[in-house]
Design a protein around this motif. Structure first.
Motif, mmCIF file in Angstrom:
data_model
loop_
_atom_site.group_PDB
_atom_site.id
_atom_site.type_symbol
_atom_site.label_atom_id
_atom_site.label_comp_id
_atom_site.label_asym_id
_atom_site.label_seq_id
_atom_site.Cartn_x
_atom_site.Cartn_y
_atom_site.Cartn_z
ATOM 1 N N MET B 1 0.845 -1.201 0.000
ATOM 2 C CA MET B 1 0.000 0.000 0.000
ATOM 3 C C MET B 1 0.875 1.243 0.000
ATOM 4 N N ASP B 2 0.521 2.243 -0.837
ATOM 5 C CA ASP B 2 1.293 3.487 -0.873
ATOM 6 C C ASP B 2 1.113 4.252 0.423
ATOM 7 N N LYS B 3 2.168 4.958 0.820
ATOM 8 C CA LYS B 3 2.057 5.814 1.997
ATOM 9 C C LYS B 3 1.155 7.004 1.677
ATOM 10 N N PHE B 4 0.368 7.413 2.637
ATOM 11 C CA PHE B 4 -0.457 8.611 2.458
ATOM 12 C C PHE B 4 -0.044 9.628 3.516
ATOM 13 N N ILE B 5 0.519 10.745 3.058
ATOM 14 C CA ILE B 5 0.892 11.793 4.017
ATOM 15 C C ILE B 5 0.098 13.059 3.710
ATOM 16 N N THR B 6 0.191 13.467 2.434
ATOM 17 C CA THR B 6 -0.613 14.625 2.040
ATOM 18 C C THR B 6 -1.001 14.465 0.572
ATOM 19 N N HIS B 7 -2.139 15.034 0.219
ATOM 20 C CA HIS B 7 -2.567 14.975 -1.176
ATOM 21 C C HIS B 7 -3.197 16.312 -1.557
ATOM 22 N N THR B 8 -2.836 16.794 -2.746
ATOM 23 C CA THR B 8 -3.446 18.023 -3.257
ATOM 24 C C THR B 8 -4.035 17.743 -4.632
ATOM 25 N N GLY B 9 -5.284 18.160 -4.811
ATOM 26 C CA GLY B 9 -5.920 17.974 -6.110
ATOM 27 C C GLY B 9 -7.211 18.758 -6.177
ATOM 28 N N SER B 10 -7.840 18.732 -7.356
ATOM 29 C CA SER B 10 -9.142 19.395 -7.467
ATOM 30 C C SER B 10 -10.221 18.416 -7.014
ATOM 31 N N ALA B 11 -11.403 18.964 -6.781
ATOM 32 C CA ALA B 11 -12.453 18.159 -6.141
ATOM 33 C C ALA B 11 -13.761 18.251 -6.905
ATOM 34 N N VAL B 12 -14.565 17.212 -6.756
ATOM 35 C CA VAL B 12 -15.854 17.167 -7.444
ATOM 36 C C VAL B 12 -16.975 17.133 -6.390
ATOM 37 N N PRO B 13 -17.983 17.994 -6.564
ATOM 38 C CA PRO B 13 -19.080 18.019 -5.582
ATOM 39 C C PRO B 13 -20.153 16.984 -5.924
ATOM 40 N N LEU B 14 -20.425 16.071 -5.024
ATOM 41 C CA LEU B 14 -21.506 15.094 -5.224
ATOM 42 C C LEU B 14 -22.586 15.427 -4.197
ATOM 43 N N ARG B 15 -23.525 16.256 -4.644
ATOM 44 C CA ARG B 15 -24.541 16.772 -3.724
ATOM 45 C C ARG B 15 -25.659 15.766 -3.559
ATOM 46 N N ARG B 16 -25.359 14.630 -2.997
ATOM 47 C CA ARG B 16 -26.378 13.624 -2.717
ATOM 48 C C ARG B 16 -26.070 12.997 -1.371
ATOM 49 N N SER B 17 -27.115 12.674 -0.634
ATOM 50 C CA SER B 17 -26.953 11.945 0.618
ATOM 51 C C SER B 17 -27.229 10.472 0.343
ATOM 52 N N ASN B 18 -26.850 9.614 1.297
ATOM 53 C CA ASN B 18 -27.179 8.192 1.183
ATOM 54 C C ASN B 18 -26.703 7.585 -0.133
ATOM 55 N N VAL B 19 -25.493 7.920 -0.531
ATOM 56 C CA VAL B 19 -24.948 7.282 -1.733
ATOM 57 C C VAL B 19 -24.502 5.880 -1.314
ATOM 58 N N ASP B 20 -25.321 4.882 -1.670
ATOM 59 C CA ASP B 20 -25.047 3.517 -1.230
ATOM 60 C C ASP B 20 -24.047 2.860 -2.168
ATOM 61 N N THR B 21 -23.495 1.739 -1.731
ATOM 62 C CA THR B 21 -22.451 1.100 -2.535
ATOM 63 C C THR B 21 -23.012 0.473 -3.811
ATOM 64 N N ASP B 22 -24.329 0.265 -3.879
ATOM 65 C CA ASP B 22 -24.912 -0.171 -5.157
ATOM 66 C C ASP B 22 -24.848 0.957 -6.187
ATOM 67 N N GLN B 23 -24.877 2.215 -5.717
ATOM 68 C CA GLN B 23 -24.723 3.335 -6.652
ATOM 69 C C GLN B 23 -23.257 3.496 -7.022
ATOM 70 N N ILE B 24 -22.377 3.321 -6.034
ATOM 71 C CA ILE B 24 -20.947 3.491 -6.309
ATOM 72 C C ILE B 24 -20.508 2.459 -7.342
ATOM 73 N N ILE B 25 -20.954 1.215 -7.142
ATOM 74 C CA ILE B 25 -20.704 0.196 -8.180
ATOM 75 C C ILE B 25 -21.798 -0.875 -8.141
ATOM 76 N N PRO B 26 -22.619 -0.947 -9.199
ATOM 77 C CA PRO B 26 -23.718 -1.914 -9.212
ATOM 78 C C PRO B 26 -23.209 -3.367 -9.189
ATOM 79 N N ALA B 27 -24.073 -4.248 -8.695
ATOM 80 C CA ALA B 27 -23.697 -5.650 -8.482
ATOM 81 C C ALA B 27 -23.207 -6.339 -9.753
#
Lengths: 463, 199
Positions: B1-27
């Motif tokens: 596993m890569d070490k994680f100390i700091t990360h800088t990048g741009s970001a994307v707004p996902l204005r939804r609540s209850n994003v379940d793992t079926d939405q993140i990746i369907p079965a």
């Protein structure tokens, strides 16, 4: 010091405790299946590790297997490869497996209890979030990811932060036609999908004590839908009677029972949170939205998002109604259903099939819908057939299938089409869960059966 | 596993609540037996919609996902973490994560950061106003910073140390094999084994 049941079980399984580190917890039983294990076995191979305790590990095939033509090779080559991979891994690492066609194949959370492997006071894990089901026996049981599956395979332990404890007290008597599914759907609607986050829930009270073992499993099963990784019910005579005679019941049963009888929350133990629910008030409950907390009494109407004060919940309700193709104010009982699904680790056990069969016996399902009956395991299927339940369902016009997760998660060919609407005894009404574009209403087996007869969401009282 | 100390990048707004793992990746995407190649399944149903935020060119290069409350509910599938990582995300920010998803993410090196909902809203406003806004997530200092704003977040010392060192749990546990050996010796005899029952 007085302890809750969860704290007692936890304490008995701590292998190593060190300040500033998670506890290392011993795992008594590891259930595996084809979907969340292949990468874990790969990890073992890469690191040159063995399965530490194959004698505490058991596998079955459930998530992606077909429920028809199971005597033929699996038609979908990608599914077939995954199942073949599980079989090869189990052979290589010496893990017992119950494959398609075996009488002990089935949904992993139905198989564990029916073999008698699920017992009070154990720690049980599986790469499946509905492992909480086993908590009904007074076991600390929770779902894990694939990295943790690999960890348990390699070490039979898991490093875990100690959870908080929540009591949900359900007092009173359920009205006829109201089931344990309605209890848990009402709880989820009350505390929300994140309400149990970080907690182990212990279900208590007279209404819980009165439930059969299989009904208790339905309650604990959906703890995860309230955000809790585990749900628990203290073992009692109902539990002991259920385990007695099962293949893996302890040889020295009395000795085990005397230990099991110590597994309860001490009188003066303190939960971090307590919630009360009155069973007398409960009615058949169904979901109208796209998360399991978006539910209401079957006798009510589709809610109007405008009436919801919380901005976030209002937005979620608006989106859910669009996805579900529903108008605010519509009586829930007017909603026409295309598919009724009876099955899953929530409601695919023999009692569920009996309850539904009792409703449809001698009647015909509505011509406007199809009904799939998918026993939770091959053994449940055999038991149902011995009682003639298969004929009851087939005569009513339903399809009688083989065991598996089936339409609960739409990974095998049993899926909803775009826009198709189901009344489902499963556990999740997420967008697309039962098939891309499919719309799911979560219901009890009784509501599923009555709905199948009437064609719209209904309870047996409407017949 | 890569070490994680700091990360800088741009970001994307996902204005939804209850994003379940079926939405993140369907079965249907879970049939693979590998750990890679899941990026095509990430938010598969929503990505059919050209308006979906991940389809907007301004957010194509984002490596930080800023989501609504109760992100990652539902199924324990670690494929959800792999899909986010395979797509290129290094960090997910939300005001509350589901337990199993959070556990999976921190095992696999996808940093999940919990901020107050008001702080999440402020980040949404900033990255919607200017999608190229750079967000720095510093695990060492436990801060999220952008423009002139600095938010503190909590993470337990052990997990932070493990991520910063890039260590995997199994290697750490194996060092305690003696404890496991001695624990197993005291296992009560009435507890079941999975060995087949004869007869």
């Amino acid at each position: 010091m007085a302890k809750t049941l969860a704290e007692k079980i936890w304490a008995e399984h701590v292998v190593r405790s060190a300040s500033g580190e998670p506890d290392l917890l011993y795992i008594d039983l590891h259930l595996i299946h084809e979907v969340t294990s292949p990468q874990a076995f790969d990890g073992l191979r890469l690191a040159g590790r063995a399965v530490r305790r194959p004698d505490l590990t058991i596998a079955t095939e459930d998530h992606n297997v077909p429920t028809q033509n199971i005597d033929k090779p699996i038609a979908d080559p990608v599914s077939k490869l995954q199942v073949d991979t599980l079989r090869a891994n189990c052979a290589e690492f010496g893990v017992r497996i119950h494959s398609l066609g075996d009488k002990d194949q089935g949904v992993v959370h139905v198989v564990g209890p029916q073999l008698g492997l699920t017992q009070p006071g154990m720690t049980i894990v599986c790469g499946d979030s509905h492992t909480s089901t086993h908590g009904a026996f007074g076991a600390l049981a929770f779902g894990i990811g694939t990295s943790e599956v690999e960890h348990v395979l390699a070490t039979q332990t898991l490093p875990l932060a100690r959870p908080k404890t929540m009591a949900i007290n359900v007092e009173g008597d359920l009205k006829p036609g109201v089931t344990s599914k309605d209890i848990i759907l009402a709880i989820i609607a009350k505390i929300g999908t994140g309400g149990g986050q970080g907690y182990v829930i212990e279900y208590r009270g007279s209404a819980i004590r009165a439930l059969s073992m299989e009904s208790r499993m339905t309650v604990c099963n959906m703890s995860i839908e309230a955000g809790a990784r585990a749900g628990l019910i203290a073992p009692d005579q109902t539990t002991f009677d259920y385990i007695a005679g099962k293949p893996h019941a302890p040889a020295n049963f009395d000795q085990a029972v005397s230990y099991w009888k110590t597994l309860f929350t001490d009188q003066d133990a303190i939960f971090d949170v307590e919630i009360d629910l009155n069973a007398d008030d409960l009615e058949p409950f169904v979901t109208w939205g796209t998360n399991p907390a978006q539910g209401a009494s079957l006798n009510s109407n589709v809610p109007n998002p405008a009436d919801i004060a919380d901005e976030e919940a209002r937005g979620a309700a608006e989106r859910a109604l669009v996805y579900m193709g529903l108008e605010a104010g519509t009586p829930l009982k007017k909603i026409a259903i295309d598919t009724v699904f009876l099955g899953s680790c929530t409601n695919g056990r023999i009692e569920d099939l009996r309850a539904a069969a009792e409703v449809v016996k001698g009647k015909k399902i509505a011509s406007t819908l199809r009904m799939l009956v998918v026993p939770g395991s091959a053994r449940v299927r055999l038991e149902a057939e011995a009682e003639g339940l298969d004929k009851v369902f087939i005569d009513a016009g339903a399809e009688w299938r083989n065991a598996g997760c089936s339409m609960c998660l739409g990974m095998n060919p049993d899926q909803l089409a775009v826009g198709e609407r189901s009344a489902s005894t499963s556990n999740r009404n997420f967008e697309g869960r039962q098939g891309k574009g499919g719309r799911t209403h979560l219901v009890s087996p009784l509501v599923a059966a009555a709905t199948a007869l009437r064609g719209t969401l209904s309870s047996p009282a409407d017949l | 596993m890569d070490k994680f100390i700091t990360h800088t990048g741009s970001a994307v707004p996902l204005r939804r609540s209850n994003v379940d793992t079926d939405q993140i990746i369907p079965a249907v995407y879970l049939k693979r037996v590998t750990r890679s190649g899941f990026e095509d399944g990430l938010f598969a149903a929503w990505r059919n919609d050209p308006e979906f935020v991940l389809n907007q060119p301004a957010y194509k290069a984002a490596t930080v996902l800023v989501a609504g409350v109760d992100f990652g509910t539902g199924s324990s599938r670690e494929h959800a973490v792999w899909a986010l990582q395979n797509y290129g995300f290094k960090v997910v920010i939300s005001s509350r994560f589901a337990d199993i998803f959070r556990g999976n993410s921190l095992k696999g090196g996808l940093l999940t950061v919990i901020l107050d909902q008001s702080e999440v809203e402020a980040i949404w406003a900033a990255i919607e106003a200017e999608p190229s806004t750079q967000i720095t997530v510093n695990l060492e200092n436990r801060t999220v910073s952008y423009n002139s704003v600095v938010c503190n977040f909590a993470i337990d010392d052990y997990t932070r140390w493990r991520l910063m060192e890039g260590l995997d749990d199994i290697g750490l546990t194996v060092k305690n094999a003696d404890f496991i050996d001695s624990f197993e010796k005291s296992r009560p005899p009435h507890k079941p084994l999975t060995l087949p029952i004869k007869g």
